[in-house]
Design a protein around this motif. Structure first.
Motif, mmCIF file in Angstrom:
data_model
loop_
_atom_site.group_PDB
_atom_site.id
_atom_site.type_symbol
_atom_site.label_atom_id
_atom_site.label_comp_id
_atom_site.label_asym_id
_atom_site.label_seq_id
_atom_site.Cartn_x
_atom_site.Cartn_y
_atom_site.Cartn_z
ATOM 1 N N SER A 1 0.279 5.906 -0.289
ATOM 2 C CA SER A 1 -0.680 7.000 -0.431
ATOM 3 C C SER A 1 -0.893 7.246 -1.912
ATOM 4 O O SER A 1 0.062 7.311 -2.689
ATOM 5 C CB SER A 1 -0.127 8.262 0.234
ATOM 6 O OG SER A 1 -0.903 9.381 -0.135
ATOM 7 N N ALA A 2 -2.146 7.383 -2.332
ATOM 8 C CA ALA A 2 -2.430 7.670 -3.735
ATOM 9 C C ALA A 2 -1.765 8.973 -4.155
ATOM 10 O O ALA A 2 -1.402 9.142 -5.313
ATOM 11 C CB ALA A 2 -3.935 7.734 -3.971
ATOM 12 N N SER B 1 0.841 -1.192 0.000
ATOM 13 C CA SER B 1 0.000 0.000 0.000
ATOM 14 C C SER B 1 0.875 1.241 0.000
ATOM 15 O O SER B 1 2.039 1.195 0.380
ATOM 16 C CB SER B 1 -0.947 0.019 1.205
ATOM 17 O OG SER B 1 -0.215 0.187 2.399
ATOM 18 N N ALA C 1 -2.281 -0.406 -9.094
ATOM 19 C CA ALA C 1 -2.769 0.216 -7.862
ATOM 20 C C ALA C 1 -4.289 0.272 -7.891
ATOM 21 O O ALA C 1 -4.896 0.425 -8.953
ATOM 22 C CB ALA C 1 -2.196 1.622 -7.726
ATOM 23 N N THR D 1 -5.295 5.907 0.775
ATOM 24 C CA THR D 1 -4.463 4.730 0.549
ATOM 25 C C THR D 1 -4.767 4.083 -0.795
ATOM 26 O O THR D 1 -5.920 3.946 -1.178
ATOM 27 C CB THR D 1 -4.682 3.702 1.667
ATOM 28 O OG1 THR D 1 -4.343 4.315 2.911
ATOM 29 C CG2 THR D 1 -3.836 2.468 1.472
ATOM 30 N N ALA D 2 -3.720 3.705 -1.477
ATOM 31 C CA ALA D 2 -3.833 2.901 -2.702
ATOM 32 C C ALA D 2 -3.184 1.557 -2.409
ATOM 33 O O ALA D 2 -2.057 1.495 -1.920
ATOM 34 C CB ALA D 2 -3.132 3.589 -3.869
ATOM 35 N N ASP E 1 -11.940 8.734 -1.841
ATOM 36 C CA ASP E 1 -10.763 9.216 -1.114
ATOM 37 C C ASP E 1 -9.555 9.189 -2.047
ATOM 38 O O ASP E 1 -8.638 8.397 -1.865
ATOM 39 C CB ASP E 1 -10.529 8.335 0.113
ATOM 40 C CG ASP E 1 -9.477 8.884 1.048
ATOM 41 O OD1 ASP E 1 -9.057 10.048 0.880
ATOM 42 O OD2 ASP E 1 -9.061 8.142 1.952
ATOM 43 N N ARG F 1 -7.660 2.117 -5.639
ATOM 44 C CA ARG F 1 -8.038 3.077 -4.598
ATOM 45 C C ARG F 1 -9.554 3.266 -4.588
ATOM 46 O O ARG F 1 -10.252 2.911 -5.540
ATOM 47 C CB ARG F 1 -7.355 4.422 -4.803
ATOM 48 C CG ARG F 1 -7.894 5.199 -5.984
ATOM 49 C CD ARG F 1 -7.234 6.547 -6.125
ATOM 50 N NE ARG F 1 -7.822 7.275 -7.257
ATOM 51 C CZ ARG F 1 -7.399 8.444 -7.676
ATOM 52 N NH1 ARG F 1 -6.371 9.028 -7.090
ATOM 53 N NH2 ARG F 1 -7.990 9.032 -8.693
ATOM 54 N N ASN F 2 -10.049 3.872 -3.534
ATOM 55 C CA ASN F 2 -11.454 4.218 -3.394
ATOM 56 C C ASN F 2 -11.643 5.608 -4.004
ATOM 57 O O ASN F 2 -10.970 6.556 -3.607
ATOM 58 C CB ASN F 2 -11.832 4.227 -1.915
ATOM 59 C CG ASN F 2 -13.289 4.497 -1.669
ATOM 60 O OD1 ASN F 2 -13.962 5.178 -2.441
ATOM 61 N ND2 ASN F 2 -13.792 3.974 -0.572
ATOM 62 N N SER F 3 -12.568 5.748 -4.937
ATOM 63 C CA SER F 3 -12.769 7.032 -5.610
ATOM 64 C C SER F 3 -13.233 8.125 -4.650
ATOM 65 O O SER F 3 -13.023 9.302 -4.917
ATOM 66 C CB SER F 3 -13.779 6.895 -6.755
ATOM 67 O OG SER F 3 -15.065 6.581 -6.246
ATOM 68 N N TRP G 1 -5.873 6.975 -13.489
ATOM 69 C CA TRP G 1 -6.839 6.164 -12.764
ATOM 70 C C TRP G 1 -8.048 5.898 -13.642
ATOM 71 O O TRP G 1 -8.500 6.778 -14.363
ATOM 72 C CB TRP G 1 -7.268 6.879 -11.480
ATOM 73 C CG TRP G 1 -6.171 6.984 -10.484
ATOM 74 C CD1 TRP G 1 -5.342 8.050 -10.283
ATOM 75 C CD2 TRP G 1 -5.748 5.974 -9.571
ATOM 76 N NE1 TRP G 1 -4.444 7.774 -9.294
ATOM 77 C CE2 TRP G 1 -4.662 6.504 -8.835
ATOM 78 C CE3 TRP G 1 -6.178 4.678 -9.301
ATOM 79 C CZ2 TRP G 1 -4.015 5.762 -7.848
ATOM 80 C CZ3 TRP G 1 -5.522 3.950 -8.316
ATOM 81 C CH2 TRP G 1 -4.459 4.492 -7.595
#
Length: 79
Positions: free
Chosen positions: A10-11, A8, A43, A53-54, A49, A45-47, A19
């Motif tokens: 940070s995005a 993991s 990677a 975290t990625a 956020d 991630r949650n769109s 993305w």
């Protein structure tokens, strides 16, 4: 990203990556986005956020998950 294996990050530490999200994603932000990284990594991630975290996986790990999803292995999560 450096050459160290990571699960993991940070995005925000992934500037310049493209993305993408599924066309099946809803308008209320319930989306998982993916981005191809250098080498053999992807990677996720949650769109909701985008700077959060990625999670980073190998292409083989993503391929195994997608194959399982196509085979219905995770259908019990949505019912």
């Amino acid at each position: 990203m450096n050459d160290m294996p990571r699960t993991s990050t940070s995005a925000a530490e992934l500037p310049g990556v493209r993305w993408r999200k599924s066309r099946h994603s809803g308008a209320i932000g319930n989306c998982v986005e993916v981005a191809a990284l250098d080498g053999d990594q992807v990677a996720m991630r949650n769109s909701r956020d985008p700077q959060g975290t990625a999670l980073v996986y190998t292409r083989a790990e993503i391929a195994a998950f997608v194959a399982g999803a196509k085979d219905g292995e995770f259908d019990d999560f949505i019912n």
